[in-house]
Design an enzyme around this catalytic site. Structure first.
Site, PDB file in Angstrom:
ATOM      1  N   HIS A 177     -28.332 -33.802 -27.416  1.00 27.67           N
ATOM      2  CA  HIS A 177     -28.555 -33.009 -28.628  1.00 27.67           C
ATOM      3  C   HIS A 177     -28.799 -31.670 -28.109  1.00 27.67           C
ATOM      4  O   HIS A 177     -30.074 -31.472 -27.532  1.00 27.67           O
ATOM      5  CB  HIS A 177     -29.364 -33.451 -29.685  1.00 27.67           C
TER       6      HIS A 177
ATOM      7  N   HIS B  15     -27.671 -32.091 -38.243  1.00 33.85           N
ATOM      8  CA  HIS B  15     -28.184 -30.966 -38.366  1.00 33.85           C
ATOM      9  C   HIS B  15     -28.963 -31.043 -39.566  1.00 33.85           C
ATOM     10  O   HIS B  15     -28.642 -30.639 -40.489  1.00 33.85           O
ATOM     11  CB  HIS B  15     -28.444 -29.556 -37.455  1.00 33.85           C
TER      12      HIS B  15
ATOM     13  N   GLU C 293     -34.734 -30.330 -39.705  1.00 31.80           N
ATOM     14  CA  GLU C 293     -35.368 -29.626 -38.397  1.00 31.80           C
ATOM     15  C   GLU C 293     -36.734 -28.365 -39.372  1.00 31.80           C
ATOM     16  O   GLU C 293     -37.902 -28.940 -39.211  1.00 31.80           O
ATOM     17  CB  GLU C 293     -34.703 -28.554 -37.717  1.00 31.80           C
TER      18      GLU C 293
ATOM     19  N   HIS D 108     -26.941 -28.223 -27.366  1.00 32.75           N
ATOM     20  CA  HIS D 108     -26.186 -26.969 -27.542  1.00 32.75           C
ATOM     21  C   HIS D 108     -25.068 -26.412 -25.965  1.00 32.75           C
ATOM     22  O   HIS D 108     -25.800 -25.672 -25.962  1.00 32.75           O
ATOM     23  CB  HIS D 108     -26.241 -25.996 -28.659  1.00 32.75           C
TER      24      HIS D 108
ATOM     25  N   ASP E 165     -31.955 -29.173 -26.939  1.00 34.25           N
ATOM     26  CA  ASP E 165     -31.476 -28.875 -28.090  1.00 34.25           C
ATOM     27  C   ASP E 165     -30.229 -27.604 -27.319  1.00 34.25           C
ATOM     28  O   ASP E 165     -29.546 -27.257 -27.785  1.00 34.25           O
ATOM     29  CB  ASP E 165     -32.853 -28.196 -28.938  1.00 34.25           C
ATOM     30  N   ASP E 166     -31.609 -26.238 -26.831  1.00 34.20           N
ATOM     31  CA  ASP E 166     -31.092 -25.145 -26.570  1.00 34.20           C
ATOM     32  C   ASP E 166     -31.994 -24.487 -25.140  1.00 34.20           C
ATOM     33  O   ASP E 166     -32.739 -24.119 -24.867  1.00 34.20           O
ATOM     34  CB  ASP E 166     -30.907 -23.932 -27.571  1.00 34.20           C
TER      35      ASP E 166
HETATM   36  N1  ADE Z   1     -27.122 -24.401 -32.661  1.00 33.75           N
HETATM   37  C1  ADE Z   1     -28.418 -24.480 -31.359  1.00 33.75           C
HETATM   38  N2  ADE Z   1     -29.210 -24.283 -31.406  1.00 33.75           N
HETATM   39  C2  ADE Z   1     -30.206 -24.768 -33.007  1.00 33.75           C
HETATM   40  C3  ADE Z   1     -30.418 -25.353 -33.501  1.00 33.75           C
HETATM   41  N3  ADE Z   1     -32.006 -25.366 -32.941  1.00 33.75           N
HETATM   42  N4  ADE Z   1     -30.843 -25.774 -35.028  1.00 33.75           N
HETATM   43  C4  ADE Z   1     -30.029 -25.400 -35.598  1.00 33.75           C
HETATM   44  N5  ADE Z   1     -29.089 -24.869 -34.965  1.00 33.75           N
HETATM   45  C5  ADE Z   1     -28.963 -24.344 -33.570  1.00 33.75           C
HETATM   46 ZN    ZN Z   2     -29.453 -28.721 -32.390  1.00 32.86          ZN
END
Ligand code: ADE
Ligand code: ZN
Length: 346
Positions: free
Chosen positions: A25, A205, A208, A27, A286-287
């Site tokens: 996971h 997703h 969350e 992005h 994630d990011d």
């Molecule tokens: N796009 C990038 N990060 C995300 C996240 N945590 N939740 C949903 N979309 C995303």
């Molecule tokens: Zn994500």
């Protein structure tokens, strides 16, 4: 399953860093570090909204998912050429390999970039070439998952799928990302049905920020194989029982959850509870450029906050390979490397 020897609290971070793992996971646009963002802006002759790297980093304070997505979207504006997508992906894969990630399943979207006037080919070819080179040069394997943006329409998701089809063999699956609340999985039932017919692996997703009902419908309507995040499942005991029984993986992202205020503190994260309920949870970043840590920092900080052990570490790494979309033979090979790393750790 290996019998894991106890490891002292002082040595645990080293075990976590060295342990072979898969990241499921991430992005790729969320791995774009401010330094590379400024370099790409300059290469493309573009102005930036912030004067320097430090002031941009200072803006990375979020109230919730939407406040993050707004800044994240602004960051993607510097991506203009196939080489930009290559360089971003290369930088992530170098970083992941140094964290002992053996395999990564990378999310990206095309709708953001086609919205900026780029073609689907530019995006996918840049990402894919970086994955191919990383395999031969760094030894890390990587595959690509195209995420539809759930705040856009079903029609736009169909167009994104259609445009990606000539590049189908460069992708392993499709997913669903962006603003969760108000955009239930059902909105994309027909797109996911089509992607499934076409042979794509499916993830989404769900849970969350959104309610457990979104996890149910991701499973029952979209028929996904993994849930991204899924941490809201703890509010629904029946759902918890199902996730555990059917071994449906959750790709959990602790530092993301902290920065987007899904949990008020890492010590209140429910990862330990998920594992103890028998759920196939994994740890992911994630990011990472926005949330203050790549996968190993997610592991070390969460383990410290929750008092997790070497046994939990083994479980999470094992789950990451089990939940991946690689074939069974390679899964076994990776798990053998995982076992060897635990057996030789001292
Ligand atoms: N796009 C990038 N990060 C995300 C996240 N945590 N939740 C949903 N979309 C995303
Ligand atoms: Zn994500």
């Amino acid at each position: 399953m290996l019998k894991v020897k106890p490891v002292s609290a002082e040595r645990l971070p080293e075990l976590l860093r060295r342990m072979p793992k898969a990241e499921l996971h991430i992005h790729i646009e969320g791995s774009l570090e401010p330094e590379l963002m400024f370099a790409l802006a300059q290469r493309n002759g573009m102005a930036t909204a912030y004067p320097d790297v430090e002031s941009l980093r200072r803006a990375y304070v979020f109230d919730d998912l939407q406040s993050f997505l707004d800044i994240y979207h602004a960051g993607t504006l510097v991506l203009r050429t196939e080489q930009d997508f290559y360089d971003m992906t290369r930088a992530y894969l170098v970083r992941a390999a140094s964290d002992n990630v053996l395999h990564a399943e990378i999310f990206f979207d095309t709708q953001t970039h086609t919205g900026h006037g780029l073609s689907t080919e530019v995006v996918i070819n840049g990402l894919h070439r970086a994955c191919v080179d990383a395999k031969s040069e760094l030894g890390i394997s990587a595959s690509l998952i195209l995420c539809f943006l759930r705040h856009l329409s079903e029609q736009e998701a169909f167009e994104a799928l259609e445009q990606a089809l000539p590049l189908h063999d460069k992708l392993v699956g499709v997913g669903l990302a962006s603003s969760e609340k108000g955009h239930p999985p059902e909105k994309f039932a027909r797109v996911f049905a089509r992607a499934r017919e076409l042979g794509f692996r499916l993830v989404a997703h769900a849970g969350e920020e959104g309610q457990p009902a979104y996890i149910w419908s991701a499973l029952d309507v979209l028929k996904v194989e993994r849930i991204d995040h899924g941490v809201q499942a703890v509010k629904d005991p029946l759902l918890m029982a199902r996730l555990a029984k059917e071994r449906i993986p959750l790709t959990v992202c602790p530092l993301s959850n902290l920065k987007l205020r899904v949990f008020p503190a890492l010590a209140e994260h429910n990862l330990k509870h998920l594992l103890e309920a028998g759920i196939v949870a994994t740890v992911n970043s994630d990011d990472p450029a926005y949330f203050g840590g790549y996968i190993n920092q997610n592991f070390t900080q969460t383990f410290a906050a929750l008092g997790l052990t070497a046994q939990h570490a083994y479980k999470l790494a094992h789950n990451s390979f089990e939940a991946s979309f690689i074939d069974e033979k390679r899964k076994r090979q990776y798990i053998e490397r995982l076992n060897a790393s635990f057996e030789t750790f001292n």
